[in-house]
Design a protein around this motif. Structure first.
Motif, PDB file in Angstrom:
ATOM      1  N   ALA A 121      87.784  79.654  51.093  1.00 25.68           N
ATOM      2  CA  ALA A 121      86.939  79.965  49.929  1.00 25.68           C
ATOM      3  C   ALA A 121      87.705  80.259  48.755  1.00 25.68           C
ATOM      4  O   ALA A 121      87.383  79.678  47.568  1.00 25.68           O
ATOM      5  N   HIS A 122      88.702  80.895  48.772  1.00 30.02           N
ATOM      6  CA  HIS A 122      89.844  81.294  47.781  1.00 30.02           C
ATOM      7  C   HIS A 122      90.320  80.091  47.266  1.00 30.02           C
ATOM      8  O   HIS A 122      90.676  80.040  46.354  1.00 30.02           O
ATOM      9  N   ILE A 136      79.366  75.983  50.217  1.00 28.19           N
ATOM     10  CA  ILE A 136      80.393  76.452  49.244  1.00 28.19           C
ATOM     11  C   ILE A 136      80.540  77.836  49.102  1.00 28.19           C
ATOM     12  O   ILE A 136      79.324  78.604  48.690  1.00 28.19           O
ATOM     13  N   LEU A 137      81.387  78.687  49.579  1.00 29.75           N
ATOM     14  CA  LEU A 137      81.309  80.111  49.432  1.00 29.75           C
ATOM     15  C   LEU A 137      82.113  80.434  48.297  1.00 29.75           C
ATOM     16  O   LEU A 137      83.182  80.126  47.699  1.00 29.75           O
ATOM     17  N   ASN A 138      81.575  81.592  47.816  1.00 32.32           N
ATOM     18  CA  ASN A 138      82.248  82.349  46.399  1.00 32.32           C
ATOM     19  C   ASN A 138      83.086  83.590  47.100  1.00 32.32           C
ATOM     20  O   ASN A 138      82.652  84.425  47.524  1.00 32.32           O
ATOM     21  N   ARG A 198      89.731  77.016  47.248  1.00 35.70           N
ATOM     22  CA  ARG A 198      88.973  75.965  46.724  1.00 35.70           C
ATOM     23  C   ARG A 198      88.854  76.477  45.018  1.00 35.70           C
ATOM     24  O   ARG A 198      88.713  75.604  44.420  1.00 35.70           O
ATOM     25  N   MET A 199      89.171  77.738  44.838  1.00 34.16           N
ATOM     26  CA  MET A 199      88.987  78.027  43.436  1.00 34.16           C
ATOM     27  C   MET A 199      90.217  78.152  42.566  1.00 34.16           C
ATOM     28  O   MET A 199      90.252  78.420  41.474  1.00 34.16           O
ATOM     29  N   TRP A 226      87.778  83.718  54.565  1.00 34.50           N
ATOM     30  CA  TRP A 226      87.881  83.968  53.047  1.00 34.50           C
ATOM     31  C   TRP A 226      88.970  82.933  52.316  1.00 34.50           C
ATOM     32  O   TRP A 226      88.724  82.681  51.218  1.00 34.50           O
ATOM     33  N   ASP A 246      84.462  85.913  45.540  1.00 33.48           N
ATOM     34  CA  ASP A 246      84.332  86.900  44.920  1.00 33.48           C
ATOM     35  C   ASP A 246      82.789  87.779  45.139  1.00 33.48           C
ATOM     36  O   ASP A 246      82.388  88.695  44.591  1.00 33.48           O
ATOM     37  N   HIS A 247      82.292  87.089  46.318  1.00 31.46           N
ATOM     38  CA  HIS A 247      80.708  87.488  46.643  1.00 31.46           C
ATOM     39  C   HIS A 247      80.851  88.977  47.247  1.00 31.46           C
ATOM     40  O   HIS A 247      81.990  89.274  47.723  1.00 31.46           O
TER      41      HIS A 247
END
Length: 566
Positions: free
Chosen positions: A203-204, A116-118, A206-207, A200, A120-121
Motif C-alpha cells: 500500500a505504501h 486499494i489500501l490507504n 503505491r503512494m 502495508w 495512512d489508514h
C-alpha cells in the motif's frame, strides 16, 4: 480441528504441519469447496487462530507451539482468501458479536485485486507504545521472543513499526545491516508477521514517486527471502513456501506498475503462472500484438493468455484494447486465419462484452465506414471477418442485455400498434423527426402518443414502434449504426464499405430467426429494406421476411411492397 485446542496442541500442530507439505492443503481445500464445506472448514481455522493470539503463564515450549499454530492458521486463511475469495472467510454479521482478529485484518489491511489500501489508514496506526516496544524488540533482540507474545497485536503493530524503521533507514539512522537483522527477526519465527509487513509496504509503495520506491521494494525483497538459520521453528520451509505464494499475489499489481522484478522462492511447489505477467519496461501494445499472434498461431486461448489479455484490458482501457485487436484482425489476408481470429477475438471480448460492443459498434465501425482512406482495409477476407465479429458481439450483448432492460418503460396500447399502417404512410419523407428521437437525451416514449403528432417518416424503425428505451447506450449505438448503414446503402458511392454493409446484413440474416421481434434488426429503418433488395445477394423473399418485423402492420406492409418489387 473441532477438539479442545488447549488439551492437545502438539498433536494438532503435527496434523497441520503435514497439511502444509506438497499439495495436501490445496487438495483438502478443493475437496471442501466441491462439497460445499469450505466456509465451515475456514471457520475452524478462524477459531484456532483466535484461540492462539494470546497465552498467559506459559513456558518456552507451549509458547513455540502456540506461535506455530497461530502462524500456520494465519497463512492458511490468507491462502484460502486469495484462492477462493475473502467472502469465504467472513462470518455472518451478528449484532454485538466480537469480530475475530483475522477477519478484521483481512478486511482492513490485506491487499486484494481491485482493492486499494490507504497506508495512512487508522488500522495501520495502533497504540504508539506497542509500536515502540515492537521496534525495540526487532532492533535490539537477536531473535523474536515467543513467551506471552500477543500475536494479534504484533500483526497490527508491524505496519507502523515498518514505517518507523523505513524512515530511520532513509534518513541514515539505520544501516542496511540493521535492516537485514530486523527483517530476519520478522520472518525468522513466524511468517505471518512478514505477510502483515509486506501488506502495508504494498500500500505504501503505491503512494510513492518513482524515485522514492527503492528502499521499500528492497525491504519487500528482504522479507520474501527465507532465513537460513538453525533457530527456526518447526515446518519452517513449508511455511516459507506458502508465505511466498501469498506475498507473490499481494505484490503482483504493484510490481507490474513499478516494472520491478522480485524473485519469490517457492521450492517444492509449481510456480504461480498468472502473476507478474507483463514483461517490465515493454510497451503494452507490443505485448498485446505478440500475445495475440501466439494465440492465433496456436488456435486457442490458454489460461495464461486470458490473464494477460485481462490485465491489458484494464491497463489500456476498452477502446485501446478493442481498437488494437481489430487492427490485428484487419492485417490478416488468409481466409482461414481471419475466421480463426474472429472466433478467438469473440472469446477474448467476453472479458467485457458489453463495453467492447459499445466501442466496436459506436466508435470503431463508424470510423472505418465513414473514412474513405480506411475503406481498403474492409476488403475480403478481413472485412468479412470483421462483419461477422461485429454481428456476433451485437447479438451476444443485446441478448444478454434484454433481460436487464428497464421495466418502467411505457407499453403501447394494442390500438396504437394496429393504426400505424394509416399513421405512417410509406411515401412520407420526414427524417428529422426520427433523428430527433434517436438523438434525444430523454425517454421520449410519448413522442408518438398524440394522433396530431404522428406524421412519421418511412425511416422509422421497429424499435420505435416497440417503444425501446433510447436512453440506453447499447440501443442508441445500434440505432445510430443502422442509420449509418441505411445512408451508405442509399448513397451513390460504392466501394468496400458498401460491400462490408452487405456482409454485415447477410451475417445478421444467418444468425437471426425469421421475423424475430426484439432482435438487433429492429433498429434498422424500414426504408433500408427497399435499398437492401437492390443488392443481388439479398434480393429474395426469404431475406426480406427475415429483416422486417412481421409482428407490426407497418413491417408487413414494407415486406409486401419489397417482395412485390423483386
Amino acid at each position: 480441528m473441532d477438539a479442545d485446542h488447549s488439551k492437545s496442541p502438539e498433536g494438532l500442530l503435527g496434523v497441520l504441519g503435514h497439511m502444509l507439505s506438497g499439495k495436501s492443503l490445496d487438495l483438502l481445500l478443493a475437496a471442501a469447496a466441491a462439497t460445499g464445506k469450505l466456509k465451515s472448514f475456514a471457520r475452524k481455522f478462524i477459531n484456532l487462530n483466535e484461540f492462539t493470539t494470546y497465552g498467559s503463564e506459559e513456558s518456552t515450549k507451549p509458547a513455540s507451539v502456540r506461535a506455530l499454530l497461530f502462524d500456520i492458521s494465519f497463512l492458511m486463511l490468507c491462502h484460502v482468501a486469495q484462492t477462493y475469495g475473502s467472502e469465504v472467510i467472513l462470518s455472518e454479521s451478528r449484532t454485538g458479536a466480537e469480530v475475530p482478529f483475522f477477519e478484521t485484518w483481512m478486511q482492513t489491511c490485506m491487499p486484494e485485486e481491485g482493492k486499494i489500501l490507504n497506508p495512512d489508514h487508522p488500522c495501520f496506526r495502533p497504540d504508539s507504545t506497542k509500536v515502540e516496544s515492537l521496534v525495540a524488540l526487532l532492533n535490539n533482540s537477536s531473535e523474536m521472543k515467543l513467551v506471552q507474545m500477543k500475536w494479534h497485536e504484533a500483526c497490527l503493530s508491524i505496519s507502523a513499526a515498518i514505517l518507523e524503521i523505513l524512515n530511520a533507514w532513509e534518513n541514515g539512522v539505520l544501516a542496511f545491516e540493521s535492516i537485514q537483522k530486523i527483517t530476519d527477526n520478522i520472518k525468522g519465527k513466524v511468517c505471518s508477521l512478514a505477510v502483515c509487513a509486506v501488506a502495508w509496504l504494498v500500500a505504501h509503495v503505491r503512494m510513492l514517486g518513482l524515485d522514492e520506491r527503492e528502499k521499500s521494494l528492497q525491504m519487500i525483497r528482504q522479507l520474501a527471502g527465507p532465513l537460513f538459520s538453525e533457530n527456526t521453528l518447526q515446518f519452517y520451509n513449508e511455511r516459507v513456501v506458502i508465505m511466498n505464494s501469498i506475498l507473490e499475489r499481494m505484490c503482483a499489481d504493484v510490481l507490474q506498475q513499478t516494472a520491478t522484478q522480485i524473485k519469490f522462492p517457492s521450492t517444492g511447489v509449481d510456480t504461480m503462472p498468472y502473476w507478474n505477467l507483463l514483461p517490465p519496461k515493454r510497451p503494452i501494445k507490443e505485448v498485446l500484438t505478440d500475445i495475440f499472434a501466439k494465440v492465433l498461431e496456436k488456435g486457442w486461448v490458454d489460461s495464461r493468455s486470458i490473464h494477460i489479455f485481462d490485465t491489458l484490458l484494464h491497463m489500456g482501457g476498452v477502446y485501446w484494447f478493442c481498437n488494437n485487436l481489430i487492427k490485428e484482425l484487419l492485417k490478416e489476408t488468409r481466409k482461414e486465419h481471419t475466421l480463426r481470429a474472429v472466433e478467438l477475438l469473440y472469446s477474448i471480448f467476453c472479458l467485457d462484452m458489453q463495453q467492447v460492443t459499445l466501442v466496436l459498434l459506436g466508435h470503431i465501425l463508424p470510423g472505418l465506414l465513414t473514412d474513405s482512406s480506411k475503406w481498403h482495409s474492409l476488403m475480403d477476407p478481413p472485412g468479412t471477418a470483421l462483419a461477422k465479429l461485429a454481428v456476433w458481439c451485437a447479438l451476444s450483448s443485446y441478448s444478454s442485455h434484454k433481460g436487464q432492460a428497464s421495466t418502467c418503460q411505457k407499453k403501447r396500447h394494442r390500438e396504437d400498434i394496429e393504426d400505424y399502417i394509416s399513421l405512417f404512410p410509406l411515401d412520407d419523407v420526414q427524417p428529422s423527426k426520427l433523428m430527433r428521437l434517436l438523438s434525444s437525451n430523454e425517454d421520449d416514449a410519448n413522442i408518438l402518443s398524440s394522433p396530431t403528432d404522428r406524421s412519421m417518416s418511412s425511416s422509422l424503425s421497429a424499435s420505435q414502434l416497440h417503444t425501446v428505451n433510447m436512453r440506453d447506450p447499447l440501443n442508441r449505438v445500434l440505432a445510430n449504426l443502422f442509420l449509418l448503414i441505411s445512408s451508405i446503402l442509399g448513397s451513390r458511392t460504392a466501394g468496400p464499405h458498401t460491400q462490408f454493409v452487405q456482409w454485415f446484413m447477410e451475417e445478421c440474416v444467418d444468425c437471426l430467426e425469421q421475423g424475430g421481434r426484439g432482435s438487433v434488426l429492429q433498429f434498422m429503418p424500414f426504408t433500408t429494406v427497399s435499398e437492401l433488395v437492390k443488392v443481388s445477394a439479398m434480393s429474395s423473399p426469404k431475406v426480406v421476411l427475415a429483416i422486417t418485423d412481421l409482428s407490426l402492420p407497418l413491417g408487413r406492409q414494407v415486406a409486401a411492397k419489397a417482395i412485390a418489387a423483386l
